[in-house]
Motif scaffolding. Structure first.
Motif, PDB file in Angstrom:
ATOM      1  N   MET B  32      22.096  -8.576  -7.053  1.00 19.10           N
ATOM      2  CA  MET B  32      22.053  -8.317  -8.505  1.00 19.10           C
ATOM      3  C   MET B  32      20.636  -8.148  -9.045  1.00 19.10           C
ATOM      4  O   MET B  32      20.446  -7.648 -10.148  1.00 19.10           O
ATOM      5  CB  MET B  32      22.782  -9.434  -9.259  1.00 19.10           C
ATOM      6  N   ARG B  33      19.650  -8.545  -8.273  1.00 18.02           N
ATOM      7  CA  ARG B  33      18.261  -8.329  -8.725  1.00 18.02           C
ATOM      8  C   ARG B  33      17.979  -6.845  -8.912  1.00 18.02           C
ATOM      9  O   ARG B  33      17.092  -6.468  -9.658  1.00 18.02           O
ATOM     10  CB  ARG B  33      17.298  -8.926  -7.697  1.00 18.02           C
ATOM     11  N   TRP B  34      18.758  -6.002  -8.218  1.00 15.30           N
ATOM     12  CA  TRP B  34      18.524  -4.559  -8.268  1.00 15.30           C
ATOM     13  C   TRP B  34      19.389  -3.850  -9.307  1.00 15.30           C
ATOM     14  O   TRP B  34      19.520  -2.633  -9.288  1.00 15.30           O
ATOM     15  CB  TRP B  34      18.800  -3.931  -6.881  1.00 15.30           C
ATOM     16  N   GLU B  35      19.991  -4.587 -10.208  1.00 16.22           N
ATOM     17  CA  GLU B  35      20.953  -3.968 -11.132  1.00 16.22           C
ATOM     18  C   GLU B  35      20.294  -2.899 -12.004  1.00 16.22           C
ATOM     19  O   GLU B  35      20.893  -1.875 -12.288  1.00 16.22           O
ATOM     20  CB  GLU B  35      21.632  -5.029 -12.002  1.00 16.22           C
ATOM     21  N   ASP B  36      19.050  -3.130 -12.396  1.00 17.47           N
ATOM     22  CA  ASP B  36      18.367  -2.147 -13.240  1.00 17.47           C
ATOM     23  C   ASP B  36      18.089  -0.874 -12.448  1.00 17.47           C
ATOM     24  O   ASP B  36      18.339   0.249 -12.906  1.00 17.47           O
ATOM     25  CB  ASP B  36      17.057  -2.756 -13.757  1.00 17.47           C
TER      26      ASP B  36
END
Lengths: 340, 326
Positions: B32-36
């Motif tokens: 989820m750290r890569w959601e952006d």
């Protein structure tokens, strides 16, 4: 309708801190917008390289102020007269007049993803998510006081009410970091849950939205120990306290919902369906909650009593949201001025 | 919301992709750290798909109506289709985002810590702020100029051409051939443009139609179509005829011509333009057969072999070239 006089260089110099006067003022004339009685909302359209200016009464966009690349978040200067917007990928800090909805200028700035002033107005803290840095600046001069290399992805910011500490979620890890602003030293880094996002100081403890899971961590600000987990929806993100301090709202990215907690007991009291990637929220004087929907390119306005919401289109990937007439803002601003 | 779909279908589709596919996968895999960045990839994938569809809709009829060569499509064209989908919609954008995100973090952080904040074109030319279309066109011209030299150097150095030969080995050129590149060649291109991006900033991402147009010109220039833009048009935009001269057998290797991707101006300025009206057969006679007609892995491996031979040959023989140039 008569257009208010454009700000001159002299009036600008009188109202913005010295550091801002050194910025480019070239965009102020072309980006002028009228003062709107019902208040203005500013929407940071992060994938459209502009800031939407919304007439809150008509719920309609009246201007788009260009920035370089990716405007994400904002901070209101302690005097309330200048709105700072960080353009992270563009490495720029933009200065706006929140009353008029006009651009005052900009200056180079390293990856200002999140930014916030300490409650006493003595520090500006910026989280450079992309660069894995946290910067502490002196407001006014924007002189760098200290740089912290903290991996990875420092994101949301919260202060202790006495401005002694600042807390940042490290979104690329499972950790929360605490920086002592008096000593300008890193105090602790502690695990709180996967991909932590929003952080909020609340009645002597920290609440952290855990985006990689489905809960909000209640954290001891002294050592970062997790005291409790509040159930939320999948992808719990940013947290917001309403102006009456009765409810806390958290947007859940995966679940497409918003969880409301009782601010006193932290019990979950209601869940609203709101798909589209709810992110930043603002509380309007009429009690409704404005929020950006990042993946839907809309702003939603939720009536928390009825649960009904309306939407209107804005730019791509709207992220930060600032309401110029928010009661929350007035309360926070009063607090900052009193303690400054 | 439905009305909004027609106002901005790119964003509407990317938002749907992000909400219903990318985020659930990231959540399930602990990413989820890569959601952006995930939303950036979603937009990229939607643009890529639109590019493929538009190119297909325009170029396929052209190739049917006015082909340079009339022959049934071979298996190697299917491999080119795979290259295109991989490059414009699939894996490569993800790799690009994740890998170059890390590189950018390291390099930008290095400079920022030393007091230099990488600029954007708008900070170098402040009058551009607020004129995004002009900004985009200026970026397009600068990047096309940079691409001219990247392309020219990829022919100049034998070790680089050993990889670039994968692109030139195709004997049955079609509009699908544009993305037929060795992965290491793509990597070098990304490094090249990464350096440019550091110097002048990355271009704005909010103009899908312009991006579509540029990529469309590149695909069209590879089409198996007897299409010329006329004396003036040929000097404004790269045409299928102009680029076919670059892919012609006589131009394979070191002494090539018409390196420009979108604008022929650089070839005109630097003396590498060939405006003759011939439509030569395409391909690279020095490329081994696997590079021309092999499967995707076979072509990639052939590129690695040729690179190895080039580097090894140079070392063993103590020579400046391994003899693949013409």
């Amino acid at each position: 309708m008569s257009r208010p006089p454009l700000p001159t260089r002299r009036t600008l110099l009188a109202t913005v801190p010295a550091a801002l006067a050194a910025t480019s003022l070239a965009t102020s004339a072309s980006a002028a917008a009228p003062i709107v009685g019902g208040g203005l909302a500013f929407v940071m359209n992060s994938a459209a390289a502009n800031i939407g200016v919304i007439d809150m009464a008509r719920e309609r966009e009246i201007a788009r102020l260009p920035v370089f690349r990716q405007p994400h978040h904002w901070a209101l200067a302690p005097d309330g007269r200048t709105l700072l917007v960080g353009d992270a990928a563009g490495n720029g800090l933009f200065f706006l007049d929140p009353a008029r909805g006009t651009m005052l200028g900009h200056r180079p700035f390293p990856d200002p993803y999140q930014l916030w002033f300490s409650p006493d107005g003595r520090f500006l803290v910026t989280a450079a998510l992309r660069l894995n840095r946290v910067y502490v600046w002196q407001p006014g001069t924007l002189r760098l006081l200290k740089r912290f290399d903290i991996a990875s992805m420092p994101s949301h910011i919260a202060f202790a009410p006495d401005s002694s500490m600042v807390y940042l979620s490290l979104q690329g890890t499972d950790r929360l970091a605490a920086i002592d602003l008096g000593a300008l030293a890193l105090r602790w880094v502690a695990p709180v849950g996967p991909a932590p996002a929003g952080v909020m100081w609340h009645r002597g403890q920290l609440l952290v939205g855990i985006m990689g899971s489905d809960y909000v961590s209640v954290v001891d600000p002294a050592d970062g120990r997790v005291r409790e987990r509040l159930p939320a929806g999948k992808g719990a993100h940013a947290l917001f306290l309403d102006p009456e301090e009765r409810r806390i709202y958290v947007g859940n990215r995966i679940a497409g919902t918003i969880t409301a907690y009782d601010a006193a007991s932290l019990a979950r009291v209601r869940t609203y369906d709101r798909p589209g990637g709810a992110d930043c929220m603002g509380f309007a004087p009429d009690g409704r909650i404005w929020m950006t929907l990042r993946w839907a390119a809309h702003v939603a306005i939720l009536d928390p009593a009825s649960g009904r919401s309306t939407t209107f289109p804005v730019g791509r990937s709207p992220h930060g949201l600032f309401l110029s007439n928010s009661p929350t803002l007035a309360s926070r601003q009063g607090q900052m001025l009193n303690s400054a | 919301m439905l009305r909004y779909f027609f106002q901005d279908p790119f964003n509407a589709l990317a938002g749907w992709l992000q909400s219903h596919l990318v985020l659930p996968i990231l959540y399930a895999t602990g990413g989820m750290r890569w959601e952006d960045i995930g939303f950036g990839w979603s937009l990229f994938a939607v643009y890529g798909l639109a590019q493929v569809l538009v190119t297909f809709a325009v170029c396929l009829p052209l190739e049917q109506l006015a082909p340079v060569e009339r022959r049934p499509l071979g298996r190697e064209v299917l491999t080119d289709v795979f290259y295109t989908l991989l490059s414009r919609v699939g894996l490569l954008p993800i790799v690009t985002f994740v890998l170059f995100y890390q590189v950018q973090v390291t390099v930008t952080g290095f400079f920022v810590d030393r007091g230099w904040i990488p600029p954007t074109l708008e900070t170098l030319l402040p009058g551009l702020l607020g004129h995004p279309v002009a900004t985009f066109f200026l970026y397009a011209v600068i990047l096309d100029f940079a691409d001219y030299w990247r392309h020219r150097l990829s022919h100049r150095f034998d070790w680089w051409y050993a990889l670039h030969a994968v692109h030139h080995a195709q004997r049955q050129m079609t509009f699908w051939s544009d993305d037929r590149n060795h992965l290491l060649d793509d990597f070098l291109s990304a490094l090249w443009f990464g350096a440019i991006a550091l110097a002048i900033g990355i271009p704005p991402f909010q103009f899908p139609l312009l991006v579509l147009l540029l990529r469309f010109v590149e695909s069209l220039s590879h089409a198996n179509a007897r299409v010329s833009f006329g004396w003036l048009g040929e000097r404004l935009v790269v045409s299928p005829r102009f680029h076919r001269a670059h892919h012609g057998v006589p131009a394979a290797g070191r002494q090539s011509c018409n390196y420009g991707g979108v604008l022929p101006w650089w070839d005109m300025i630097f003396g590498t333009a060939d405006f003759s009206s011939r439509y030569a057969p395409t391909g690279d006679p020095t490329a081994e057969e696997a590079m021309a007609s092999g499967s995707y892995p076979a072509q990639q491996w052939a590129g690695v072999r040729r690179l190895g031979r080039t580097l090894l040959g140079r070392k063993l023989l103590g020579q400046g070239s391994a003899g693949y140039s013409r």
